[in-house]
Design a protein around this motif. Structure first.
Motif, PDB file in Angstrom:
ATOM      1  N   ILE A  13       8.443   5.994  -3.396  1.00 49.02           N
ATOM      2  CA  ILE A  13       8.890   4.612  -3.183  1.00 49.02           C
ATOM      3  C   ILE A  13       9.653   4.147  -4.425  1.00 49.02           C
ATOM      4  O   ILE A  13       9.145   4.226  -5.547  1.00 49.02           O
ATOM      5  CB  ILE A  13       7.709   3.665  -2.937  1.00 49.02           C
ATOM      6  CG1 ILE A  13       6.868   4.130  -1.750  1.00 49.02           C
ATOM      7  CG2 ILE A  13       8.215   2.244  -2.689  1.00 49.02           C
ATOM      8  CD1 ILE A  13       5.633   3.280  -1.509  1.00 49.02           C
ATOM      9  N   THR A  15      11.136   1.152  -6.572  1.00 50.53           N
ATOM     10  CA  THR A  15      11.095  -0.296  -6.833  1.00 50.53           C
ATOM     11  C   THR A  15      11.637  -0.620  -8.224  1.00 50.53           C
ATOM     12  O   THR A  15      11.520  -1.752  -8.676  1.00 50.53           O
ATOM     13  CB  THR A  15       9.655  -0.847  -6.730  1.00 50.53           C
ATOM     14  OG1 THR A  15       8.842  -0.224  -7.735  1.00 50.53           O
ATOM     15  CG2 THR A  15       9.059  -0.592  -5.356  1.00 50.53           C
ATOM     16  N   SER A  19       9.712  -4.661  -9.367  1.00 53.08           N
ATOM     17  CA  SER A  19       8.297  -4.467  -9.011  1.00 53.08           C
ATOM     18  C   SER A  19       7.482  -5.744  -9.157  1.00 53.08           C
ATOM     19  O   SER A  19       6.525  -5.822  -9.936  1.00 53.08           O
ATOM     20  CB  SER A  19       7.700  -3.339  -9.857  1.00 53.08           C
ATOM     21  OG  SER A  19       8.365  -2.134  -9.596  1.00 53.08           O
ATOM     22  N   ALA A  27       7.183  -2.194  -0.536  1.00 59.18           N
ATOM     23  CA  ALA A  27       6.421  -1.173  -1.264  1.00 59.18           C
ATOM     24  C   ALA A  27       4.928  -1.436  -1.165  1.00 59.18           C
ATOM     25  O   ALA A  27       4.131  -0.511  -0.935  1.00 59.18           O
ATOM     26  CB  ALA A  27       6.859  -1.147  -2.731  1.00 59.18           C
ATOM     27  N   LEU A  31       2.196   1.070   0.446  1.00 61.06           N
ATOM     28  CA  LEU A  31       1.059   1.563  -0.344  1.00 61.06           C
ATOM     29  C   LEU A  31      -0.267   1.256   0.343  1.00 61.06           C
ATOM     30  O   LEU A  31      -1.211   2.046   0.276  1.00 61.06           O
ATOM     31  CB  LEU A  31       1.088   0.932  -1.733  1.00 61.06           C
ATOM     32  CG  LEU A  31       2.182   1.439  -2.679  1.00 61.06           C
ATOM     33  CD1 LEU A  31       2.362   0.493  -3.858  1.00 61.06           C
ATOM     34  CD2 LEU A  31       1.857   2.848  -3.179  1.00 61.06           C
ATOM     35  N   VAL A  41       5.410   6.157  -7.007  1.00 64.32           N
ATOM     36  CA  VAL A  41       6.273   4.981  -7.093  1.00 64.32           C
ATOM     37  C   VAL A  41       7.198   5.183  -8.286  1.00 64.32           C
ATOM     38  O   VAL A  41       6.751   5.598  -9.359  1.00 64.32           O
ATOM     39  CB  VAL A  41       5.457   3.689  -7.289  1.00 64.32           C
ATOM     40  CG1 VAL A  41       6.381   2.492  -7.491  1.00 64.32           C
ATOM     41  CG2 VAL A  41       4.536   3.458  -6.102  1.00 64.32           C
ATOM     42  N   ASP A  43       9.329   3.506 -11.022  1.00 63.75           N
ATOM     43  CA  ASP A  43       9.606   2.271 -11.766  1.00 63.75           C
ATOM     44  C   ASP A  43       9.473   2.595 -13.257  1.00 63.75           C
ATOM     45  O   ASP A  43       8.377   2.868 -13.747  1.00 63.75           O
ATOM     46  CB  ASP A  43       8.633   1.161 -11.382  1.00 63.75           C
ATOM     47  CG  ASP A  43       8.901  -0.113 -12.175  1.00 63.75           C
ATOM     48  OD1 ASP A  43       9.873  -0.811 -11.851  1.00 63.75           O
ATOM     49  OD2 ASP A  43       8.140  -0.376 -13.132  1.00 63.75           O
ATOM     50  N   ALA A  51      -0.279   2.869  -9.047  1.00 68.24           N
ATOM     51  CA  ALA A  51       0.133   1.848  -8.090  1.00 68.24           C
ATOM     52  C   ALA A  51      -0.860   0.699  -8.067  1.00 68.24           C
ATOM     53  O   ALA A  51      -0.475  -0.477  -7.936  1.00 68.24           O
ATOM     54  CB  ALA A  51       0.271   2.457  -6.701  1.00 68.24           C
ATOM     55  N   VAL A  63       2.796   6.021 -10.972  1.00 67.52           N
ATOM     56  CA  VAL A  63       4.081   5.362 -11.175  1.00 67.52           C
ATOM     57  C   VAL A  63       4.840   6.201 -12.181  1.00 67.52           C
ATOM     58  O   VAL A  63       4.342   6.477 -13.281  1.00 67.52           O
ATOM     59  CB  VAL A  63       3.906   3.920 -11.683  1.00 67.52           C
ATOM     60  CG1 VAL A  63       5.270   3.254 -11.876  1.00 67.52           C
ATOM     61  CG2 VAL A  63       3.055   3.114 -10.717  1.00 67.52           C
ATOM     62  N   GLY A  79      11.820   0.326  -1.643  1.00 70.80           N
ATOM     63  CA  GLY A  79      10.632  -0.488  -1.392  1.00 70.80           C
ATOM     64  C   GLY A  79      10.763  -1.962  -1.660  1.00 70.80           C
ATOM     65  O   GLY A  79       9.761  -2.624  -1.931  1.00 70.80           O
TER      66      GLY A  79
END
Length: 352
Positions: A13, A15, A19, A27, A31, A41, A43, A51, A63, A79
């Motif tokens: 995902i 983001t 975020s 997103a 999740l 994720v 980011d 997450a 992440v 996301g």
């Protein structure tokens, strides 16, 4: 099947830079409802965390800062759902990188990936897919067709946008399945489609064909005893009421669940426009629904996120007393009372 279908097994995902709870709603829902399918994720600012730490859901899903840190994935899902639905230009290098790795890229934004020459060329060269969830070719009007006897359609509607209609519908489907019932969630928006893997993006269907697309979605799934159809917009929203009514008449529900956010008094996105009182909205929904098919409200789903525990309890008691319908917050108090109402409605429908 004419509805969009997604089959990805492991998802990264994206983001990055967006975020926040407001921007990354897609997103957060992925999740929560597709936890086992999420590999990571992406980011950069949150890299090294989980997450759960970044979004409050998703557990230990990592992440990471780039695709190099994703162990296994067959797709990247964008996301975010920012105002205007614009695709962040700063994401271009990562999207191109994903395509070169033969990963599909899935977007629910209004900027279509498949209309970008670089993305299209890279995807074709690598054998990857560009999936624009909102892009569709629905061109059939509704025919008012009868649906299977014994199947029950439950549709979430509400007093405004972004109040929890999708979440309510998903939780009802989960609750019915847990109770041993044959129930399926039908998505009508981009996030719901990304979660369930299929559906119709009704807010991007040409106006004349909204009811037809919704009717077709139901017809393709009517073998199930319960269909839980995600609602969109609001019958009183100056911007989105047309989509709401088209969906309402297309799915021809047997039962409605009214969703509202306690404490919200003004229409989202439009300054100084008050939300009509709840009774007027409930009456309007019931009148409009019955023009197409016999229908009634079976319960109320209250989003109590602005309230403390005692305030939430009092609000649920108040609305139950006023409307003589079971009420719950599907997150805070669970969906059991609404699940029971769905089962009771089917018993009535089957016995008729």
């Amino acid at each position: 099947m004419s509805t969009l279908s997604l089959q990805h097994q492991k998802i990264a995902i994206l983001t990055d830079g967006y975020s926040t709870p407001f921007l990354a709603k897609t997103a957060i829902s992925l999740l929560r409802y597709r936890t086992d399918d999420i590999a990571a994720v992406i980011d950069r600012a949150g890299a090294g965390s989980t997450a759960q730490e970044l979004f409050g859901t998703g557990g230990d899903i990592p992440v990471v800062s780039s695709l190099d840190d994703v162990a296994e994935a067959d797709a990247v899902y964008l996301g975010i759902a920012p105002p205007g639905g614009k695709l962040p230009e700063e994401w271009r290098p990562l999207i191109v990188d994903a395509l070169r790795r033969k990963m599909d890229v899935v977007s629910g934004l209004h900027d279509f990936l498949c209309e970008d020459a670089e993305y299209l060329h890279t995807a074709n060269q690598a054998g990857a897919k560009l999936v624009d969830v909102r892009r569709n070719r629905h061109k059939s009007t509704a025919m008012g067709r009868p649906f299977r006897q014994g199947g029950v359609r439950i549709h979430s509607v509400g007093h405004d946008c972004s109040i929890g209609k999708m979440v309510t519908t998903l939780e009802l489907q989960r609750g019915l399945v847990a109770a041993g019932q044959d129930a399926k969630f039908l998505a009508s928006g981009q996030t719901g489609i990304m979660i369930s893997g299929e559906g119709v993006p009704v807010d991007c269907v040409v106006a004349d064909f909204v009811s037809g697309a919704a009717e077709e979605l139901v017809a393709e799934n009517q073998q199930h005893d319960f269909l839980l159809i995600e609602g969109q917009g609001s019958i009183s929203h100056p911007s989105f009421s047309a989509v709401t009514l088209g969906l309402l008449h297309g799915v021809a529900p047997d039962g409605l669940v009214f969703c509202y956010e306690a404490g919200r008094t003004q229409v989202k996105g439009l300054d100084n426009i008050d939300i009509p009182e709840m009774k007027a909205q409930i009456d309007a929904y019931e009148t409009m629904a019955n023009l197409r098919h016999r229908c009634k409200f079976i319960g109320i789903a209250v989003n109590t996120r602005r309230l403390g525990d005692e305030q939430a309890k009092a609000e649920l008691a108040r609305v139950e007393s006023e409307f003589n319908l079971p009420a719950c917050d599907v997150y805070r108090t669970g969906s059991e009372r609404l699940v029971a109402a769905c089962i009771a409605l089917r018993e009535q429908v089957v016995s008729q």
